[in-house]
Motif scaffolding. Sequence first.
Motif, PDB file in Angstrom:
ATOM      1  N   GLU A 114       3.975  -3.076   4.304  1.00 33.67           N
ATOM      2  CA  GLU A 114       3.641  -4.142   5.244  1.00 33.67           C
ATOM      3  C   GLU A 114       3.493  -5.481   4.530  1.00 33.67           C
ATOM      4  O   GLU A 114       3.847  -6.533   5.082  1.00 33.67           O
ATOM      5  CB  GLU A 114       2.385  -3.773   6.026  1.00 33.67           C
ATOM      6  CG  GLU A 114       2.592  -2.524   6.881  1.00 33.67           C
ATOM      7  CD  GLU A 114       1.499  -2.266   7.907  1.00 33.67           C
ATOM      8  OE1 GLU A 114       0.535  -3.058   7.969  1.00 33.67           O
ATOM      9  OE2 GLU A 114       1.627  -1.277   8.649  1.00 33.67           O
ATOM     10  N   ASP A 356       9.860  -5.379  11.213  1.00 32.89           N
ATOM     11  CA  ASP A 356       9.767  -4.234  12.115  1.00 32.89           C
ATOM     12  C   ASP A 356       9.042  -3.054  11.475  1.00 32.89           C
ATOM     13  O   ASP A 356       8.590  -2.139  12.173  1.00 32.89           O
ATOM     14  CB  ASP A 356      11.168  -3.785  12.559  1.00 32.89           C
ATOM     15  CG  ASP A 356      12.036  -3.381  11.389  1.00 32.89           C
ATOM     16  OD1 ASP A 356      12.180  -4.179  10.434  1.00 32.89           O
ATOM     17  OD2 ASP A 356      12.594  -2.272  11.413  1.00 32.89           O
ATOM     18  N   GLN A 357       8.916  -3.089  10.140  1.00 31.96           N
ATOM     19  CA  GLN A 357       8.194  -2.021   9.450  1.00 31.96           C
ATOM     20  C   GLN A 357       6.696  -2.301   9.356  1.00 31.96           C
ATOM     21  O   GLN A 357       5.949  -1.481   8.824  1.00 31.96           O
ATOM     22  CB  GLN A 357       8.789  -1.792   8.062  1.00 31.96           C
ATOM     23  CG  GLN A 357      10.210  -1.261   8.104  1.00 31.96           C
ATOM     24  CD  GLN A 357      10.684  -0.772   6.754  1.00 31.96           C
ATOM     25  OE1 GLN A 357      10.007  -0.002   6.076  1.00 31.96           O
ATOM     26  NE2 GLN A 357      11.862  -1.217   6.346  1.00 31.96           N
ATOM     27  N   SER A 360       4.082  -0.026  12.008  1.00 36.80           N
ATOM     28  CA  SER A 360       5.031   0.893  12.629  1.00 36.80           C
ATOM     29  C   SER A 360       4.307   2.091  13.234  1.00 36.80           C
ATOM     30  O   SER A 360       3.120   2.333  12.981  1.00 36.80           O
ATOM     31  CB  SER A 360       6.030   1.388  11.585  1.00 36.80           C
ATOM     32  OG  SER A 360       5.358   2.177  10.602  1.00 36.80           O
ATOM     33  N   GLU A 362       4.722   5.120  12.462  1.00 38.62           N
ATOM     34  CA  GLU A 362       4.332   5.993  11.358  1.00 38.62           C
ATOM     35  C   GLU A 362       3.029   5.526  10.726  1.00 38.62           C
ATOM     36  O   GLU A 362       2.146   6.329  10.407  1.00 38.62           O
ATOM     37  CB  GLU A 362       5.435   6.013  10.298  1.00 38.62           C
ATOM     38  CG  GLU A 362       5.117   6.843   9.078  1.00 38.62           C
ATOM     39  CD  GLU A 362       6.181   6.732   7.999  1.00 38.62           C
ATOM     40  OE1 GLU A 362       6.026   7.403   6.951  1.00 38.62           O
ATOM     41  OE2 GLU A 362       7.150   5.981   8.185  1.00 38.62           O
TER      42      GLU A 362
END
Length: 878
Positions: A114, A356-357, A360, A362
């Motif tokens: 991030e 976009d990560q 997320s 996950e």
Amino acid sequence: MIRKRRIGLMTAGAVLLGLPHGGTAQVYRDPAAKPDVRAADLVRRMTLDEKAAQMQNAAPAIPRLAIPPYDYWNEALHGVARAGEATIFPQAIGMAATWDRDLLFAEGQTVATEGRAKYNQAQAEKNYARYYGLTFWSPNINIFRDPRWGRGQETLGEDPYLTGTLGTQFVLGVQGDDPRYYKAVATPKHFAVHSGPERLRHGFNVDPTPRDLAETYLPAFRRTVIDGRAESVMCAYNAVDTKAACANSDLLQKTLRGDWGFKGFVTSDCGAIDDITTGHKNTPTNPQGAALAVKAGTDTGCDFKDEMLDLPKAVKAGYLREADMDQALVRLFTARMRLGMFDPAAQVPFSSIGIDQNHSAEHRALALRAARESIVLLKNDGALPLVKQAQKIAVVGPTATSLIGLEGNYNGTPIGHVLPLDGMEQVFGANRVSYAQGAQLTAELPVAVPRTAFPGGLTVQYFNNTTLTGAPATTARAKEIDVNWAQIAPAPGVGRGGFGVRWTGQLAVPAPGDYQFELETRRGCDIGNGGGSYLIRIEGAPEQRVAINCKSGEKPAPLQVRFTDTRPRAFTLELANNASGAGDVTFSWRPPADALRAEAVRQARGADVVVAFVGLNAWLEGEEMPLQIPGFDGGDRTSIALPASQLKLLDDLAATGKPLVIVLQSGSAVALGQAGRSARAVLEAWYPGEAGGQAIAEVLAGKVNPSGRLPVTFYASTDQLPAFTDYSMNNRTYRYFTGKAEYPFGHGLSYTSFAYGAVQPATPSVAAGQGTSVTATVTNTGRVAGDEVAQLYISASGRDGAPIRSLKGYSRVHLQPGEAKTVTFKLDPRDLALADADGVMRVKAGSYRLWVGGGQPGTTAPGREAKLQVTGQAVLPR
């Protein structure tokens, strides 16, 4: 071919170091050259003033050398902080309660991913602001030696082994395993011997014994440097043996760089360079103080007063050599080279990580897992889980709907968070759950107006102007006014700055009486910093309009309203924000205490079980703050008892005769005393992060079997402890404490039971200086699946000054009912060593007691013991 080319370039770089300033070969631009050679080539091209500027946390651009601006200051205590939306894990002390190395490693990986996502986007937007870099000032691995320290919540607990092993995994996760590039840089802090008091930290001196230094205060740092290969370390505010930690050559040169072989860079804590002169009085002037820091091994300063810009004066006055500055700068730019900041993006494997990560699915799932694992079941007489017994649940308490109660401190901006009350309604069904606030956190401070005061909820209109005119950009619904908009837009389609918000609905109080209302903007007065204002309108009361003036430091007087009845009244709150960004906004009140308690008791009497959410928050305990109220002193606590307003609430709830379950949210030990003894069950949930409300409700319902273990001792009272300013480990932490704790270090219950087989050392004896291993079998003897945390403790009898026992291994294992697994602990020579009076780590011949169990020996935890004989003697490296 490739190998030969690299060798040739390295040789050329080494030769170029001797070139005059005007040399043209730009080795620093060559990605194939060694990072330190490139750094040296770049540094030699700078002027003296440029060098000094590059040694501040906010290093400016040098366009002629193609050096962009860079700010070393970034935070990631439990997720990327202060840069907008990010995954928010449980506060660090909650992460420690998981006793899960793999989880800490995964948290570190998430931070790096991030952080890279934010950095990449920021670079594309030419945003070089603080909190968008790749050098994270985490983890905080100071030993939480005293529960009164407000920043203890930021640490990984009171034990050197647990702190060091978990911190090491976090560091490894952040920095990654790429052979060429760091994904990000981790910074263990605060080196060294730092744990309050907060109000004294800028001038406080600590004189630890050599034994305490070697046995307690330094091992976690040693492990993160040697095993974790941390690229950066932060030095502390305090002095050690009269020398400021950031100018202490014994710490930074002899120990860190000499004994441990540290090759990275050291950053000061913020303002600590100034403290060398103004706080510790080690030098008469700041140029001398800054020079002393650099010579001792501090490479960059987090400057509040441009302290490092005085270095040219120091060089000219003979306090410092320019070569000393060069050495520091080579370390700094070597790290930036290894972060890929001077290489083509296509060559750096992390440059493709997109925004976009960030946060997320996950990562959100990982935060939920962490919250579930962090919760510690302290007490249970059969009241939990709430599966069949609880048809109607009264949720009470001030932390049940508190956003800051999830966040802790040093956090990102929550999106999609789950408050405890919302989690309870989702898991148990809203029709089974009622709510009452019950109490303020403390009688002296306001608390957020609860959702029960807004019957029917609130309509929220957002405007892209500060006059709140025209059509709103968007409209939404809210249950209460308690938000965090730091570095994000307040709503879709609304800009981060220059916006307006209007909340409308009805306000109903629980009883007639005098009430005070105010709008709190807690993070540095972020809202309205550019000339904002707010308006509070309550039917039948005078309208209050306030211009927010952050520079004055004056807090507006609250709106005082007398209610003669409890009928709902029309309510409007309008906020105009002229600032470029926003922060926390909380609409708070000071209601009559009796009215809140009476409302909670009414809810309790109509329920089958009461779940009380009580505790603290990071506006009560934390880093150096002006708060001075009973029980709290500048961020620290003077008492570890639950504040009196909440204890009175618990007493009244217990008096109803309904089963009482207490859920604590805090960053440290809270002594419940009789209130805890009256409760049927007690959970410690810490500041559990964005998914905390869901995790708590799942544990209460039995959907998740609690598996957290205490990383600190929960003392019965500070009367059991030495003075807060006493840094001796005598009678501190479970390793030296001789009293009876309310709940011991390592404690944590489960909804199932576990049994241990024989503890078996690999051999009955081991030679000093050699390692060995220990195994034991753990069996789930209960009826439900669960995680057990097997803990290995070692005690050495007859050793003067030795700890009573020390944790030297732990393993989290998941077991189905009836399932057994063998756990193996590897002991290296240092695990069998103890510090002597001179701080030398020695392994001595003798009999060592081994205990493997679900907690410490001598508690209610199951476990078995064995003996290990050590032969001979050995002295270990420092």
